[in-house]
Design an enzyme around this catalytic site. Structure first.
Site: not given
Length: 333
Positions: A59, A221
């Site tokens: 991320h 995700h």
């Protein structure tokens, strides 16, 4: 989905090598804890209440990119899209503790919750006091009455920013926790995905979506959102997202917010600014004032295409901390 092209060395060492590069980019402001994927500020004053953040890698620049002055004191990084281990969290806790306790901030995911809780128990056995703020900003993940089921997405950025500024001046862990918990409670987000990211070790997509489809509310995700639909105009998509955000936050004319438009990975700056244009139009119609705006890649999911909208409702205390100076490899104010 066509397998993405990435310039890597060993796909199994992407976390370690990217952290090494990030530390070089900090120009001496950060260091790595040997033997762990843990990034730390190079120096901390002896009487500081500590702020430790963390979560799965993939991320970037979240989480290690937010280690710096006026931000976090350390970040413990798991492997790709995986929570850091309890032993790594404990080592990071020891490293940042200066005797006044450690505040944990991370996204509300089951693996992170379990491992940080285990580390907190182990730290307590060593005499290190910890408190925890779990970021639960994703309004699409669950209704407000089930807020503990909400995921943490780009709202982490504003919560870390406020907590990091407060940690520079707070005298106690209890006071830092109070401010960080208020920042978390005032922060709401929603995202839209138009294409998947991938896992560097395998090259496989994190989810599947049709070429002519988007998903409103999809998680970082690839977790399900509120609905999948055919692609529409930017204004129409933003309107649907803003309808949910405004209803969830209960904003009224005269309220003031900090606004963040987060690039999930591969969307263009052009798309983000077009989205921001419509967000600002909707807020103006509602009589809501924008105190500051951040646009860019703050919490990504590899090359996922799409963006999220985050708003933090401000009061004078939160405004002071959101405006405070900060400097890290990924964020400067």
């Amino acid at each position: 989905m066509t397998r993405p092209k990435k310039l890597l060395n060993d796909p199994l060492r992407v976390v370690e090598e990217s952290l090494e590069g990030l530390v070089f980019a900090s120009d001496g402001e950060m260091r790595l804890l040997p033997g762990y994927t843990i990034a730390l500020r190079s120096s901390l004053r002896d009487d500081k209440v500590a702020l430790l953040i963390g979560g799965g890698s993939g991320h970037e620049p979240m989480f290690a990119g937010y280690v710096g002055k006026g931000l976090a004191d350390g970040a413990v990084c798991g492997q790709m899209f995986a929570a850091p281990t309890p032993d790594a969290i404990l080592e990071a806790t020891r490293a940042v503790n200066k005797g006044k306790g450690v505040l944990y901030i991370y996204g509300n995911y089951s693996g992170d919750n379990m491992n940080f809780d285990i580390a907190a128990e182990l730290a307590e056995e060593e005499g290190i006091t910890t408190k925890t703020v779990r970021v639960r900003d994703d309004v699409a993940a669950a209704p407000i009455e089930r807020i503990d089921d909400r995921r943490g997405i780009a709202g982490d950025v504003f919560v870390i920013k406020v907590a990091g500024a407060a940690a520079e001046v707070c005298d106690s862990l209890d006071e830092l926790y109070r401010i960080a918990a208020k920042a978390e409670a005032h922060t709401h987000s929603i995202g839209v995905a138009v294409a998947a990211g991938s896992i560097p070790e395998t090259g496989e997509a994190t989810f599947e979506i049709g070429d002519d489809e988007i998903e409103i509310g999809m998680g970082a995700h690839g977790e399900p959102g509120t609905r999948r639909q055919k692609i529409a105009s930017a204004d129409a998509v933003v309107d649907e997202m803003m309808d949910m955000l405004l209803a969830d936050m209960g904003l009224a004319a005269g309220d003031e917010v900090a606004l963040l438009i987060d690039n999930l990975g591969s969307s263009t700056a052009m798309e983000l600014y077009i989205a921001n244009r419509r967000v600002r139009q909707r807020l103006a119609q509602a009589g809501v004032q924008v105190h500051l705006t951040e646009v860019g890649p703050f919490m990504t999911s590899q090359e996922m295409a799409g963006f999220s909208i985050t708003m933090m409702r401000l009061d004078e205390e939160l405004k002071r901390f959101i405006d405070a100076p900060a400097r890290s490899a990924a964020y400067t104010r």
